[in-house]
Design a protein around this motif. Sequence first.
Motif, PDB file in Angstrom:
ATOM      1  N   ALA A 174      14.175 -86.941  35.556  1.00  0.00           N
ATOM      2  CA  ALA A 174      13.745 -85.721  34.422  1.00  0.00           C
ATOM      3  C   ALA A 174      14.879 -85.466  33.446  1.00  0.00           C
ATOM      4  O   ALA A 174      14.669 -85.598  32.174  1.00  0.00           O
ATOM      5  CB  ALA A 174      13.484 -84.438  34.981  1.00  0.00           C
ATOM      6  N   GLN A 175      16.042 -85.448  33.851  1.00  0.00           N
ATOM      7  CA  GLN A 175      17.088 -84.827  33.092  1.00  0.00           C
ATOM      8  C   GLN A 175      17.489 -85.615  31.819  1.00  0.00           C
ATOM      9  O   GLN A 175      17.611 -85.030  30.770  1.00  0.00           O
ATOM     10  CB  GLN A 175      18.586 -84.724  33.840  1.00  0.00           C
ATOM     11  CG  GLN A 175      19.600 -83.900  33.207  1.00  0.00           C
ATOM     12  CD  GLN A 175      19.169 -82.238  33.045  1.00  0.00           C
ATOM     13  OE1 GLN A 175      18.302 -81.613  33.849  1.00  0.00           O
ATOM     14  NE2 GLN A 175      19.450 -81.694  31.999  1.00  0.00           N
ATOM     15  N   PHE A 176      17.582 -86.877  31.873  1.00  0.00           N
ATOM     16  CA  PHE A 176      17.716 -87.749  30.749  1.00  0.00           C
ATOM     17  C   PHE A 176      16.906 -87.549  29.914  1.00  0.00           C
ATOM     18  O   PHE A 176      17.111 -88.049  28.544  1.00  0.00           O
ATOM     19  CB  PHE A 176      18.079 -89.088  31.457  1.00  0.00           C
ATOM     20  CG  PHE A 176      18.078 -90.129  30.381  1.00  0.00           C
ATOM     21  CD1 PHE A 176      19.286 -90.428  29.484  1.00  0.00           C
ATOM     22  CD2 PHE A 176      16.613 -90.999  29.738  1.00  0.00           C
ATOM     23  CE1 PHE A 176      19.437 -91.432  28.583  1.00  0.00           C
ATOM     24  CE2 PHE A 176      16.891 -92.002  28.795  1.00  0.00           C
ATOM     25  CZ  PHE A 176      18.199 -92.122  28.425  1.00  0.00           C
ATOM     26  N   THR A 177      15.636 -87.459  30.226  1.00  0.00           N
ATOM     27  CA  THR A 177      14.391 -87.521  28.922  1.00  0.00           C
ATOM     28  C   THR A 177      14.312 -86.162  28.334  1.00  0.00           C
ATOM     29  O   THR A 177      13.417 -86.281  27.182  1.00  0.00           O
ATOM     30  CB  THR A 177      13.187 -88.003  29.813  1.00  0.00           C
ATOM     31  OG1 THR A 177      12.889 -86.813  30.667  1.00  0.00           O
ATOM     32  CG2 THR A 177      13.375 -89.110  30.548  1.00  0.00           C
ATOM     33  N   TYR A 178      14.997 -85.123  28.661  1.00  0.00           N
ATOM     34  CA  TYR A 178      14.741 -83.875  27.754  1.00  0.00           C
ATOM     35  C   TYR A 178      14.880 -84.244  26.288  1.00  0.00           C
ATOM     36  O   TYR A 178      13.602 -83.514  25.408  1.00  0.00           O
ATOM     37  CB  TYR A 178      15.333 -82.653  28.369  1.00  0.00           C
ATOM     38  CG  TYR A 178      14.953 -82.023  29.591  1.00  0.00           C
ATOM     39  CD1 TYR A 178      14.016 -81.233  29.499  1.00  0.00           C
ATOM     40  CD2 TYR A 178      15.365 -82.278  30.862  1.00  0.00           C
ATOM     41  CE1 TYR A 178      13.472 -80.256  30.504  1.00  0.00           C
ATOM     42  CE2 TYR A 178      14.776 -81.687  31.869  1.00  0.00           C
ATOM     43  CZ  TYR A 178      13.895 -80.534  31.762  1.00  0.00           C
ATOM     44  OH  TYR A 178      13.430 -79.987  32.949  1.00  0.00           O
ATOM     45  N   PRO A 179      15.658 -84.608  25.721  1.00  0.00           N
ATOM     46  CA  PRO A 179      15.831 -84.456  24.289  1.00  0.00           C
ATOM     47  C   PRO A 179      14.875 -85.463  23.734  1.00  0.00           C
ATOM     48  O   PRO A 179      14.676 -85.402  22.428  1.00  0.00           O
ATOM     49  CB  PRO A 179      17.393 -85.054  24.126  1.00  0.00           C
ATOM     50  CG  PRO A 179      17.881 -85.106  25.519  1.00  0.00           C
ATOM     51  CD  PRO A 179      16.902 -85.097  26.409  1.00  0.00           C
ATOM     52  N   PHE A 180      14.445 -86.392  24.231  1.00  0.00           N
ATOM     53  CA  PHE A 180      13.423 -87.586  23.688  1.00  0.00           C
ATOM     54  C   PHE A 180      11.970 -86.863  23.449  1.00  0.00           C
ATOM     55  O   PHE A 180      11.417 -86.193  24.320  1.00  0.00           O
ATOM     56  CB  PHE A 180      13.406 -88.633  24.503  1.00  0.00           C
ATOM     57  CG  PHE A 180      14.565 -89.485  24.385  1.00  0.00           C
ATOM     58  CD1 PHE A 180      14.813 -90.577  23.661  1.00  0.00           C
ATOM     59  CD2 PHE A 180      15.507 -89.313  25.509  1.00  0.00           C
ATOM     60  CE1 PHE A 180      16.218 -91.140  23.531  1.00  0.00           C
ATOM     61  CE2 PHE A 180      16.846 -89.816  25.448  1.00  0.00           C
ATOM     62  CZ  PHE A 180      17.018 -90.921  24.652  1.00  0.00           C
ATOM     63  N   LEU A 181      11.432 -87.299  22.282  1.00  0.00           N
ATOM     64  CA  LEU A 181       9.977 -87.033  22.133  1.00  0.00           C
ATOM     65  C   LEU A 181       9.151 -88.272  22.278  1.00  0.00           C
ATOM     66  O   LEU A 181       9.514 -89.249  21.408  1.00  0.00           O
ATOM     67  CB  LEU A 181       9.661 -86.430  20.857  1.00  0.00           C
ATOM     68  CG  LEU A 181       8.462 -85.840  20.632  1.00  0.00           C
ATOM     69  CD1 LEU A 181       8.250 -84.664  19.251  1.00  0.00           C
ATOM     70  CD2 LEU A 181       7.218 -86.701  20.367  1.00  0.00           C
ATOM     71  N   THR A 182       8.620 -88.624  23.262  1.00  0.00           N
ATOM     72  CA  THR A 182       8.085 -89.773  23.893  1.00  0.00           C
ATOM     73  C   THR A 182       6.528 -89.968  23.286  1.00  0.00           C
ATOM     74  O   THR A 182       5.679 -89.236  23.847  1.00  0.00           O
ATOM     75  CB  THR A 182       8.242 -89.878  25.138  1.00  0.00           C
ATOM     76  OG1 THR A 182       9.713 -89.860  25.342  1.00  0.00           O
ATOM     77  CG2 THR A 182       7.756 -91.447  25.684  1.00  0.00           C
ATOM     78  N   TRP A 183       6.148 -91.079  22.800  1.00  0.00           N
ATOM     79  CA  TRP A 183       4.876 -91.259  22.782  1.00  0.00           C
ATOM     80  C   TRP A 183       4.364 -92.519  23.464  1.00  0.00           C
ATOM     81  O   TRP A 183       3.731 -92.469  24.223  1.00  0.00           O
ATOM     82  CB  TRP A 183       4.937 -91.937  20.753  1.00  0.00           C
ATOM     83  CG  TRP A 183       5.234 -90.876  20.116  1.00  0.00           C
ATOM     84  CD1 TRP A 183       6.511 -90.552  19.711  1.00  0.00           C
ATOM     85  CD2 TRP A 183       4.556 -90.014  19.538  1.00  0.00           C
ATOM     86  NE1 TRP A 183       6.486 -89.528  18.860  1.00  0.00           N
ATOM     87  CE2 TRP A 183       5.225 -89.022  18.682  1.00  0.00           C
ATOM     88  CE3 TRP A 183       3.312 -89.509  19.404  1.00  0.00           C
ATOM     89  CZ2 TRP A 183       4.767 -88.100  17.919  1.00  0.00           C
ATOM     90  CZ3 TRP A 183       2.543 -88.523  18.694  1.00  0.00           C
ATOM     91  CH2 TRP A 183       3.643 -87.753  18.143  1.00  0.00           C
TER      92      TRP A 183
END
Length: 638
Positions: A411-420
């Motif tokens: 989870a932690q790594f992905t917080y700043p990304f806006l993923t499509w």
Amino acid sequence: MYKNLLLAVCFCAWIVALYLVGSSEAVGQQPAGQYGAQAAQRPQGGAATAGVFPAVLDSEKRPITAGGFVKDGPIVFQDIAQKAGLTSWRHTMGTPEKNYIIETTGSGVALLDYDNDGWLDIYMVNGSTVDALSGKTEPPHAALFHNNHDGTFTNVAEQAGVTNDRWGFGVAIGDFDNDGWPDIYVSNFGKNRLYHNNHDGTFTDVAEKAGVTLGNWSTGATFGDYDGDGKLDLFVPGYIHWDMEHLPPKPDPAANAVNFCQFRGIAVMCGPRGLQGEGDHLFHNNGDGTFTDVSEKAGVSDKKGYYGFTSVFVDVNNDGKVDLLVADDSTPNYLYINKGDGTFKDASFTSGFALNQDGQEVANMGMAIGDYRNNGLLDLYTGTFSDDYKPLFRNGGNGYYTEIAPDIGMAQFTYPFLTWSTEFIDYDNDGWKDIFAVNGHVYPQVDQHNFGTSFAQRPFLFHNVKKGEKFEVVPAVEGTGLARVITGRGAAFGDLFNDGKIDVVINCLDNVPALMRNVNGDKHHWVGLQLVGGPKSPRDAVGAVVYLTAGGLRQRGDVMSGGSYESSNDQRLHFGIGDANAVSKVEIRWPSGIVEQVSLPAVDRIFEIEEGKGVVPSAYDGIAQEIAQRKAASQAAN
């Protein structure tokens, strides 16, 4: 006593209101016009997130979404879009300012072999502009890139008659008339198109005759045979009911104090929350070139008005019938279980797929579907907004899911990304599915602030280690595909060069495409399967399930239409088999219900398998010989 009780009730209501507003990106007053009634029900004006988090910067003070690169490491992907000839085409959607949400969500990609020559071609959906819709300017065209078999592609969209010339969003591939040639469904704002393949390199739009045009904002569709009659039906999710004549307020930086829609205190475009949702539609294939809308009867019409983005027909509970998954933006996801009588049971909440593990709805865009633990159960991974992690839904059996991303350190790594777009792919052919994610923000304004995120973002890749018990981030090496900072949206995944490596084609908002060619240095073996259904199955075998065993590892593959984000992947099944040099067993569960075992005579090539006939002669026989000769010549030269 009554006074104290009243105070307690008011205090609780105030806390609830704060929670509702705090869980959204955009807050403030209600918008005017037709959106007022809907906004009154949903006080938020933006996208669901988990809150506000500290900026994550790299050593050069760049947001981690546009930095964090390493100088050395394994090179997995290289962007070869320019060399391949894709950069002659450009995506366009609205204005650079992105004042309205319709300008921000981007468009999809499809991989299909439209001319049946054994090589994947590429269909790129394009957006549009207000001036183009009103006839003031020429509309942006979609692209159909023909595979030239030499690493390059040629855009033949105009000759093929598939330029669309409408405000395009999604694309799904399916042979709806079972003639052996793939057809193209394009979801638009406005009328949708159904391009029928004419078998001669051209297509005819038959959507009007077929009755599948709809007319407002449609998104990521999917084909699937939900009633088992051997013909592909069509599901089309709706996003927002959009009215160009009654637009929501656009951002006004000079009036932040009264702006309804804000992100971290700055004025941004409105939506999706606060805007009216658009319903979903299920079209039954009548077998005569027409479809009937059975959404209400089947129980999948989305009466709650959720913001649908991506849908897929696939069997999640292993009962032999395709179920229906819908990834919804800032509203709960849908999981509909196929009851086998033409109707579906809404198991969204009871299945565990509706919300993340905190019981919160999240802004789901794209959706990956695959058996990453090699236990025969389909797991799910969805892309979400920045300031939120990306959920991983583990299938516990019978289609019941547990969301586990935080529990296994993802989870932690992905917080700043806006993923499509996102997909399970075995990039190194070790037999274990990894996760690729395509990213990009919707607010250009984030580049002017230290939020730890960026408008253009790099992709990320999780490597599946410890037999599905853990995923590790693959470092983004400078100058390689994983370090490309792009405005990613739709993406399609498949073996573009018939070399046993899964590549990625990305449709970038207001930009040229990216083509991430898989150049990973592994020497693992692989097998590709092109399935052809029999008389009682869809001809393109959508809905078929394959269990392949090699080296003691049993893997599952499903033939699907749609997925990723508003896109459609390579429908040939790909299996990395590690160091195994033979396949010991292939079991195919066809949509007709027939279960068949097939023997494969070799590895490191693609085979065509027809229901009831086993491996059959195909274009892949000649392709395998050609690639083997090229490889031998290259080795001799070195």
